[in-house]
Design an enzyme around this catalytic site. Sequence first.
Site, PDB file in Angstrom:
ATOM      1  CB  CYS A  25      -7.177  59.418   2.592  1.00 10.26           C
ATOM      2  SG  CYS A  25      -5.927  58.396   1.795  1.00 10.26           S
ATOM      3  CG  ASP A  33      -7.946  56.952  -2.534  1.00 10.00           C
ATOM      4  OD1 ASP A  33      -8.762  57.296  -3.808  1.00 10.00           O
ATOM      5  OD2 ASP A  33      -7.557  55.739  -2.315  1.00 10.00           O
ATOM      6  NE  ARG A  83      -9.532  54.859  -4.941  1.00  9.84           N
ATOM      7  CZ  ARG A  83      -9.371  53.720  -4.567  1.00  9.84           C
ATOM      8  NH1 ARG A  83      -9.976  52.580  -5.235  1.00  9.84           N
ATOM      9  NH2 ARG A  83      -8.285  53.398  -3.869  1.00  9.84           N
ATOM     10  CG  HIS A 111     -10.495  56.059   1.604  1.00  9.62           C
ATOM     11  ND1 HIS A 111     -10.317  55.152   0.823  1.00  9.62           N
ATOM     12  CD2 HIS A 111      -9.367  56.649   2.110  1.00  9.62           C
ATOM     13  CE1 HIS A 111      -9.066  55.302   0.648  1.00  9.62           C
ATOM     14  NE2 HIS A 111      -8.633  56.164   1.229  1.00  9.62           N
ATOM     15  CB  CYS A 114      -7.152  53.554   3.213  1.00  7.71           C
ATOM     16  SG  CYS A 114      -5.904  54.927   3.450  1.00  7.71           S
TER      17      CYS A 114
HETATM   18 ZN   LIG Z   1      -6.526  56.452   1.751  1.00  8.95          ZN
END
Ligand SMILES: [Zn+2]
Length: 216
Positions: free
Chosen positions: A45, A47, A49, A101, A104
């Site tokens: 992803c 993302d 993090r 994750h 998400c």
């Molecule tokens: Zn995500």
Amino acid sequence: MQIENSYKKIFEENKKWVEKKKDENPYFFAHLAEEQNPDYLYIGCSDSRVHANEIMGLAPGEVFVHRNIANMVVNSDLNILSVINYAVEHLHVKYIIVCGHYGCGGVKAAMKPRNLGILNPWLRNVRDVYRLHEDELDAITDMESRYDRLVELNVYEQCLNVIKIAEVQKSYLEKGYPRVAGWVYGLKDGILHDLQIDFKKELNRVQKIYDLTKEE
Ligand SMILES: [Zn+2]
């Protein structure tokens, strides 16, 4: 001002990092520049993090990375199809990993039936995963648990989407790799969970309908 300072700091930090790497190994960049030879393709992803190298403990050059919202493998997305083709046919990766994750945002957005403009076609792929597993998901009454399960099922379905690709099937038939694995990363504890997808079983199932190793 704060963002300008932090922007400038990136280049200062970069210089420090270069010096540190050269101190550790004077040939670090010379070796990296010569070639890449990663065993892993990581599809994760976007993302901020979830950082592939860091969570896997791998150095630059050890993992080929593709990231998009909700770690999707979409059949009409030339970007990911090119990444997979290159990873399989030129880098000869041994594993293709789809890593989702918990927590998400993309998956969460897809759980709510709302118009999200330009995001609609992308999120529809996640909504399709929900529809495929509607009975199982609707039976989970706790919404957090249902959300976690959709994250896992989305990873599973994206693994199947990787297995449906001709280059992946042909390479495995001829060379015995790549294998496909599905992981979920926990934002709250940093732990990687292997979904233990039975690659050979799933390949056989997929090939019943999508066997692309045979010519006409
Ligand atoms: Zn995500």
